[in-house]
Design a protein around this motif. Structure first.
Motif, short mmCIF file in Angstrom:
data_model
loop_
_atom_site.label_atom_id
_atom_site.label_comp_id
_atom_site.label_asym_id
_atom_site.label_seq_id
_atom_site.Cartn_x
_atom_site.Cartn_y
_atom_site.Cartn_z
N ALA A 95 0.85 -1.19 0.00
CA ALA A 95 0.00 0.00 0.00
C ALA A 95 0.88 1.24 0.00
N TYR B 207 -3.44 3.67 -2.22
CA TYR B 207 -3.61 2.68 -3.27
C TYR B 207 -3.00 1.37 -2.78
N TYR B 208 -3.53 0.26 -3.27
CA TYR B 208 -3.24 -1.05 -2.70
C TYR B 208 -2.89 -2.08 -3.76
N ASP C 133 -3.37 -5.80 -5.21
CA ASP C 133 -4.58 -6.63 -5.30
C ASP C 133 -4.65 -7.66 -4.16
N LYS D 159 -6.14 -5.62 -1.18
CA LYS D 159 -7.23 -4.67 -1.39
C LYS D 159 -8.52 -5.21 -0.76
N GLY D 160 -9.19 -4.35 -0.02
CA GLY D 160 -10.41 -4.74 0.66
C GLY D 160 -10.19 -5.30 2.05
N ARG D 161 -8.95 -5.67 2.39
CA ARG D 161 -8.65 -6.19 3.72
C ARG D 161 -7.76 -5.25 4.53
N LEU E 170 -6.05 -1.37 5.22
CA LEU E 170 -6.31 0.06 5.05
C LEU E 170 -5.09 0.83 5.54
#
Length: 119
Positions: free
Chosen positions: A49, A59-60, A62, A65-67, A69
């Motif tokens: 990230a 930005y992350y 893949d 991403k979604g897990r 922050l």
């Protein structure tokens, strides 16, 4: 140069959460792009990230991403990585890094903090 020190790693059961912190000293991180990376045994270092010095949206990769922050607290000169829904494959040494805004390479690195996820 900016000095970086990570904290918050540890042992956690799969599905759990951890929050990593990266405290900077020597320079204000408001002028730096900041990133989180990890390296598992026998594997190459992996970007996770990043946040630019201009404080755009994080930005992350893949894989997280979604897990995960990422956040940045300029007033505390600290960046964070909130890691949720952890998996055993997230086990690695996690490092933060910094580069002057606009630079190509990260050239300031912390020593890393170990994260171990058990099932």
């Amino acid at each position: 140069q900016v000095q970086l020190v990570e904290s918050g790693g540890g042992l956690v059961q799969a599905g759990g959460s951890l929050r990593l912190a990266c405290a900077a000293s020597g320079r204000t991180i408001s002028n730096y792009d900041m990133g989180w990376f990890r390296q598992a045994p026998g594997k190459e270092r992996e970007f996770l990230a990043g946040i630019s010095y201009s404080a755009g949206a994080p930005y992350y990769a893949d894989s997280v991403k979604g897990r995960f922050l990422m956040s940045k607290a300029n007033a505390k000169n600290t960046v964070y990585l909130q890691m949720n829904s952890l998996k055993p494959e997230d086990t690695a040494v996690y490092c933060c890094a910094a580069r002057m805004g606009g630079a190509l390479e990260y050239n300031n690195w912390g020593q890393g903090t170990q994260v171990t996820v058990f099932s």
